[in-house]
Motif scaffolding. Structure first.
Motif, PDB file in Angstrom:
ATOM      1  N   GLU A  10     -27.155  -7.115  14.425  1.00 48.32           N
ATOM      2  CA  GLU A  10     -27.700  -6.713  13.132  1.00 48.32           C
ATOM      3  C   GLU A  10     -27.123  -7.576  12.010  1.00 48.32           C
ATOM      4  O   GLU A  10     -26.000  -8.079  12.119  1.00 48.32           O
ATOM      5  CB  GLU A  10     -27.380  -5.238  12.856  1.00 48.32           C
ATOM      6  CG  GLU A  10     -28.011  -4.261  13.837  1.00 48.32           C
ATOM      7  CD  GLU A  10     -29.526  -4.235  13.708  1.00 48.32           C
ATOM      8  OE1 GLU A  10     -30.039  -4.543  12.604  1.00 48.32           O
ATOM      9  OE2 GLU A  10     -30.190  -3.917  14.711  1.00 48.32           O
ATOM     10  N   PRO A  11     -27.863  -7.764  10.915  1.00 47.77           N
ATOM     11  CA  PRO A  11     -27.325  -8.506   9.772  1.00 47.77           C
ATOM     12  C   PRO A  11     -26.016  -7.890   9.283  1.00 47.77           C
ATOM     13  O   PRO A  11     -25.811  -6.676   9.367  1.00 47.77           O
ATOM     14  CB  PRO A  11     -28.433  -8.377   8.717  1.00 47.77           C
ATOM     15  CG  PRO A  11     -29.681  -8.167   9.517  1.00 47.77           C
ATOM     16  CD  PRO A  11     -29.256  -7.345  10.706  1.00 47.77           C
ATOM     17  N   ARG A  61     -29.862 -18.744  12.085  1.00 49.45           N
ATOM     18  CA  ARG A  61     -30.403 -17.427  11.713  1.00 49.45           C
ATOM     19  C   ARG A  61     -29.288 -16.394  11.549  1.00 49.45           C
ATOM     20  O   ARG A  61     -29.360 -15.547  10.652  1.00 49.45           O
ATOM     21  CB  ARG A  61     -31.429 -16.981  12.756  1.00 49.45           C
ATOM     22  CG  ARG A  61     -32.650 -17.880  12.775  1.00 49.45           C
ATOM     23  CD  ARG A  61     -33.792 -17.303  13.577  1.00 49.45           C
ATOM     24  NE  ARG A  61     -34.922 -18.224  13.598  1.00 49.45           N
ATOM     25  CZ  ARG A  61     -36.185 -17.847  13.780  1.00 49.45           C
ATOM     26  NH1 ARG A  61     -36.472 -16.573  13.953  1.00 49.45           N
ATOM     27  NH2 ARG A  61     -37.145 -18.743  13.802  1.00 49.45           N
ATOM     28  N   LEU A  62     -28.273 -16.446  12.413  1.00 49.87           N
ATOM     29  CA  LEU A  62     -27.143 -15.537  12.238  1.00 49.87           C
ATOM     30  C   LEU A  62     -26.447 -15.788  10.912  1.00 49.87           C
ATOM     31  O   LEU A  62     -26.042 -14.847  10.208  1.00 49.87           O
ATOM     32  CB  LEU A  62     -26.158 -15.711  13.389  1.00 49.87           C
ATOM     33  CG  LEU A  62     -26.541 -15.118  14.742  1.00 49.87           C
ATOM     34  CD1 LEU A  62     -25.538 -15.529  15.807  1.00 49.87           C
ATOM     35  CD2 LEU A  62     -26.635 -13.595  14.659  1.00 49.87           C
ATOM     36  N   ASP A 102     -28.223 -14.366   8.112  1.00 50.84           N
ATOM     37  CA  ASP A 102     -28.066 -12.906   8.111  1.00 50.84           C
ATOM     38  C   ASP A 102     -26.697 -12.473   7.590  1.00 50.84           C
ATOM     39  O   ASP A 102     -26.391 -11.276   7.560  1.00 50.84           O
ATOM     40  CB  ASP A 102     -28.252 -12.342   9.517  1.00 50.84           C
ATOM     41  CG  ASP A 102     -29.716 -12.256   9.924  1.00 50.84           C
ATOM     42  OD1 ASP A 102     -30.580 -12.341   9.038  1.00 50.84           O
ATOM     43  OD2 ASP A 102     -29.980 -12.087  11.131  1.00 50.84           O
ATOM     44  N   GLY A 103     -25.842 -13.450   7.241  1.00 50.21           N
ATOM     45  CA  GLY A 103     -24.555 -13.130   6.653  1.00 50.21           C
ATOM     46  C   GLY A 103     -23.357 -13.304   7.549  1.00 50.21           C
ATOM     47  O   GLY A 103     -22.220 -13.059   7.129  1.00 50.21           O
ATOM     48  N   HIS A 104     -23.551 -13.708   8.797  1.00 46.82           N
ATOM     49  CA  HIS A 104     -22.451 -13.797   9.745  1.00 46.82           C
ATOM     50  C   HIS A 104     -21.743 -15.155   9.668  1.00 46.82           C
ATOM     51  O   HIS A 104     -22.408 -16.206   9.734  1.00 46.82           O
ATOM     52  CB  HIS A 104     -22.962 -13.609  11.177  1.00 46.82           C
ATOM     53  CG  HIS A 104     -23.536 -12.258  11.446  1.00 46.82           C
ATOM     54  ND1 HIS A 104     -22.764 -11.142  11.635  1.00 46.82           N
ATOM     55  CD2 HIS A 104     -24.829 -11.847  11.535  1.00 46.82           C
ATOM     56  CE1 HIS A 104     -23.549 -10.098  11.849  1.00 46.82           C
ATOM     57  NE2 HIS A 104     -24.804 -10.497  11.784  1.00 46.82           N
TER      58      HIS A 104
END
Length: 432
Positions: free
Chosen positions: A351-352, A381-382, A385-387
């Motif tokens: 999850e984000p 993409r991760l 999403d903020g990772h």
């Protein structure tokens, strides 16, 4: 390996073929000569029988000269002049496409003569072109190769059919050069002298993506090898190509002096020599030896390898995290399309948020171009999403990990809390 190869030669010693008597110099060959060689992709060559006996390369030169033409002119230019379809005809037949006038493929004489004209830079001299051919074949073999002038003279004196083929291609506007000169130089190409060790090294270079495993010299780019091996698989053994592919399953090329060369991608190069030919113009004993090697050693192109372990280890940790705000995926083996798809599927379950995602590549042996692009897309993409992302990649199996959009993960040799698997791997995360 040498003992095994000697055993194979003994089992395949019976010979029922005929010498290529339409060329006087080839008709005088010792019909009892028999040899085999294998070259691995780390440069080791094993040989048995009359491995020091030298003979002319003949039509086995065709895939290598095709490779040089592809490298010099590019795929599109070569395809304009020569097709890639099996002809179903003997090697010296007139096999032209009805709609284009192109020879059907570069492994038959009419196609090989045309291919010879495409070697070198446009406008090069006859001498420059042949030197490109000779030096190119030498780079494949890993030593300097020369022409057998007696065989060249003998073949040139009996080249009427090849001359007719060259004039036929010229009449369709496929070549613009003097057909007589072109046939002369193609005949010289076929008169280069090799032995089975040379041929197995040449084959191994194709099987190794263009890198000569013995010399370490890059002779070709991988895309050229892929094209050549594909055409060899379907056209290399003339009108016996279908039987060969089903029974032996190794991309191969034969020559009327008695040689056969086979290249199994990612595994091995092999060569045989026995002068008596079958009705298709292929070495009778050479065919049987290759059938035996394929069967005994599991070398068929269509043989599926045993299913390996999953490319992912500990996927539960990846999804749930390990209790300290980190999701970690341990990858292993070779990362190609299928493995990378499995990795992306797992990454997509995260999850984000700001959880640190660690991709551990320390057990990965290889990442191909497709696998690299797919893994980097997952990283991109991760990150969006903020990772934050960290790669554990001590061997740099994922070179230049630029995922685009300014995303470039941190790369370390090991995490601070991991025991090093190699004393030389001492780098830790900078924030440790």
């Amino acid at each position: 390996m040498p003992d095994y190869l000697e055993e194979v030669l003994g089992a395949c010693a019976e010979d029922d073929g005929e010498l290529a008597d339409y060329i006087p110099e080839l008709a005088s060959a010792d019909p009892d000569r028999l040899a085999v060689a294998l070259t691995t992709l780390d440069g080791e060559t094993y040989a048995a029988g009359d491995a020091d006996e030298r003979f002319t390369v003949q039509s086995i030169s065709k895939p290598f000269v095709y490779a040089l033409a592809l490298a010099d002119r590019g795929l599109d230019a070569v395809l304009e002049a020569v097709g890639t379809e099996p002809s179903g005809d003997p090697f010296n037949e007139i096999s032209l496409e009805d709609h284009s006038g192109r020879p059907r493929n570069p492994m038959i004489n009419i196609g090989a003569i045309t291919t010879h004209s495409l070697v070198g830079t446009p406008g090069c001299t006859v001498e420059e072109r042949f030197e490109r051919v000779r030096s190119g074949l030498s780079a494949f073999a890993g030593r300097e190769l020369e022409v057998d002038e007696r065989v060249f003279a003998s073949e040139r004196a009996h080249a009427d059919r090849n001359l007719a083929l060259a004039y036929m291609v010229s009449s369709r506007g496929i070549i613009s050069e003097d057909p007589a000169v072109l046939v002369q130089e193609y005949t010289r190409q076929c008169s280069v002298v090799v032995d089975v060790r040379d041929l197995s090294a040449m084959a191994a270079t194709l099987a190794n993506g263009g890198l000569n495993p013995a010399t370490g010299v890059r002779v070709l780019e991988p895309w050229v090898c892929r094209q050549v091996l594909a055409v060899m698989a379907t056209c290399g053994m003339y009108d016996a190509a279908g039987d060969w592919l089903s029974s032996v399953g190794i991309p191969a090329k034969s020559g009327v002096a008695g040689g056969i060369m086979g290249a199994l991608p990612g595994q091995v190069g092999l060569a045989t020599f026995s002068p008596r030919l079958d009705g298709f113009g292929n070495s009778s004993r050479g065919v049987r030896i290759c059938e035996r090697l394929s069967r005994d050693m599991g070398l068929h192109l269509m043989s599926l390898p045993a299913t390996g372990p999953s490319v992912l280890r500990g996927t539960g940790d990846l999804v749930a995290g390990d209790g300290d705000g980190t999701a970690r995926a341990v990858l292993q083996g070779a990362i190609t399309f299928a493995g990378a798809e499995r990795v992306l599927r797992e990454l997509a379950t995260i999850e984000p948020g700001d959880t640190l995602v660690v991709l551990d590549l320390s057990r990965v042996s290889h990442v191909d171009d497709v696998g690299r692009r797919m893994v980097l897309e997952g990283i991109r993409r991760l990150s969006l999403d903020g990772h934050p992302i960290t790669l554990v990649d001590p061997e740099r199996t994922l070179p230049d990990p630029d995922a685009g959009d300014g995303v470039r993960p941190e790369v370390v040799d090991r995490l601070a809390d991991d025991a090093p698997s190699d004393p030389g791997h001492t780098r830790t995360r900078p924030d440790s």
